[in-house]
Design a protein around this motif. Structure first.
Motif, PDB file in Angstrom:
ATOM      1  N   TYR A  28      76.052  37.687  13.546  1.00  0.00           N
ATOM      2  CA  TYR A  28      76.792  38.024  14.761  1.00  0.00           C
ATOM      3  C   TYR A  28      77.331  39.440  14.591  1.00  0.00           C
ATOM      4  O   TYR A  28      78.010  39.742  13.611  1.00  0.00           O
ATOM      5  CB  TYR A  28      77.947  37.047  15.007  1.00  0.00           C
ATOM      6  CG  TYR A  28      78.750  37.401  16.224  1.00  0.00           C
ATOM      7  CD1 TYR A  28      78.215  37.216  17.499  1.00  0.00           C
ATOM      8  CD2 TYR A  28      80.027  37.939  16.117  1.00  0.00           C
ATOM      9  CE1 TYR A  28      78.943  37.554  18.623  1.00  0.00           C
ATOM     10  CE2 TYR A  28      80.759  38.273  17.231  1.00  0.00           C
ATOM     11  CZ  TYR A  28      80.202  38.081  18.491  1.00  0.00           C
ATOM     12  OH  TYR A  28      80.912  38.425  19.610  1.00  0.00           O
ATOM     13  N   VAL A  29      76.977  40.298  15.541  1.00  0.00           N
ATOM     14  CA  VAL A  29      77.460  41.679  15.538  1.00  0.00           C
ATOM     15  C   VAL A  29      78.598  41.746  16.549  1.00  0.00           C
ATOM     16  O   VAL A  29      78.373  41.799  17.761  1.00  0.00           O
ATOM     17  CB  VAL A  29      76.329  42.672  15.895  1.00  0.00           C
ATOM     18  CG1 VAL A  29      76.833  44.109  15.838  1.00  0.00           C
ATOM     19  CG2 VAL A  29      75.126  42.468  14.980  1.00  0.00           C
ATOM     20  N   ALA A  30      79.836  41.712  16.037  1.00  0.00           N
ATOM     21  CA  ALA A  30      81.020  41.630  16.891  1.00  0.00           C
ATOM     22  C   ALA A  30      81.161  42.837  17.814  1.00  0.00           C
ATOM     23  O   ALA A  30      81.527  42.691  18.990  1.00  0.00           O
ATOM     24  CB  ALA A  30      82.277  41.479  16.034  1.00  0.00           C
ATOM     25  N   SER A  31      80.841  44.022  17.309  1.00  0.00           N
ATOM     26  CA  SER A  31      81.022  45.230  18.122  1.00  0.00           C
ATOM     27  C   SER A  31      80.137  45.227  19.362  1.00  0.00           C
ATOM     28  O   SER A  31      80.457  45.859  20.363  1.00  0.00           O
ATOM     29  CB  SER A  31      80.755  46.488  17.289  1.00  0.00           C
ATOM     30  OG  SER A  31      79.397  46.497  16.851  1.00  0.00           O
ATOM     31  N   LYS A  32      79.038  44.496  19.326  1.00  0.00           N
ATOM     32  CA  LYS A  32      78.119  44.435  20.474  1.00  0.00           C
ATOM     33  C   LYS A  32      78.101  43.048  21.118  1.00  0.00           C
ATOM     34  O   LYS A  32      77.323  42.814  22.044  1.00  0.00           O
ATOM     35  CB  LYS A  32      76.708  44.801  20.037  1.00  0.00           C
ATOM     36  CG  LYS A  32      76.592  46.240  19.551  1.00  0.00           C
ATOM     37  CD  LYS A  32      75.156  46.551  19.196  1.00  0.00           C
ATOM     38  CE  LYS A  32      75.057  47.992  18.720  1.00  0.00           C
ATOM     39  NZ  LYS A  32      73.698  48.361  18.396  1.00  0.00           N
ATOM     40  N   ASP A  33      78.938  42.134  20.584  1.00  0.00           N
ATOM     41  CA  ASP A  33      78.942  40.750  21.042  1.00  0.00           C
ATOM     42  C   ASP A  33      77.507  40.207  21.085  1.00  0.00           C
ATOM     43  O   ASP A  33      77.056  39.639  22.068  1.00  0.00           O
ATOM     44  CB  ASP A  33      79.611  40.627  22.425  1.00  0.00           C
ATOM     45  CG  ASP A  33      79.881  39.161  22.767  1.00  0.00           C
ATOM     46  OD1 ASP A  33      80.126  38.367  21.825  1.00  0.00           O
ATOM     47  OD2 ASP A  33      79.831  38.824  23.969  1.00  0.00           O
TER      48      ASP A  33
END
Length: 184
Positions: A28-33
């Motif tokens: 999961y890439v939080a900065s890009k949701d």
């Protein structure tokens, strides 16, 4: 592993590495949701090497293994792998229904179109089993329920490679589960 086979020609030398040709863990890439799904492709030949390694460890005392550390995780219990093997001997009687059941418990699958590793095919009084540990098909010929002959066949050409009086069929996967203790 090839060098060890040269230096130790009488030993069982095996190559045991992860069977993934490609592996992308889920993330999961939080900065890009952004959620990235796990993706993997399995190399069937390497899986065959892995199963052959387990079979040798359980049947020989002269085994040398070249392995990567990450390939050792999640191997399961050796006793369960060994208990789910099948010994076939010429002259013995076998119940076909029980043989099919045992092969399915060992995660072998009935042939759908062509025989591949980890598959079996019953045709009348003939049973073909494509070994999970080498590129060999074992053709078992029965008279009624008595095993009369075990022929060794090349898995690609089906050419005759001789006969044997007994053979151990190892599970089609190392990922067998003991479900006896589970409650529903």
């Amino acid at each position: 592993a090839t060098e060890f086979k040269h230096f130790f020609p009488n030993n069982a030398v095996h190559y045991f590495v992860s069977y993934f040709d490609y592996y992308q863990p889920e993330a999961y890439v939080a900065s890009k949701d952004l959620y990235v799904e796990k993706e993997a492709t399995v190399n069937q030949e390497i899986e065959m090497y892995r199963l052959a390694t387990l079979a040798s460890l359980l049947s020989r005392d002269d085994v040398i293994i070249v392995a990567s550390a990450s390939s050792l995780y999640g191997l399961g219990q050796k006793e369960f792998f060994e208990d789910h093997s099948l010994m076939l001997s010429v002259g013995q009687e076998y119940d076909f229904k029980e043989l099919k059941k045992k092969l399915i418990q060992m995660r072998y699958e009935p042939v759908k179109s062509k025989i591949e590793p980890g598959m079996f095919d019953f045709q009348g009084e003939r049973l073909d089993i494509y070994s999970s540990t080498d590129k060999q098909v074992y053709r078992c010929l029965f008279d009624e329920e008595k095993l009369e002959m075990i022929q060794l066949k090349d898995s690609v050409t089906f050419e005759d490679q001789g006969k044997t009086d007994k053979v151990t069929i190892w599970p089609a996967t190392q990922y067998l589960q003991n479900v006896e203790d589970l409650t529903g």
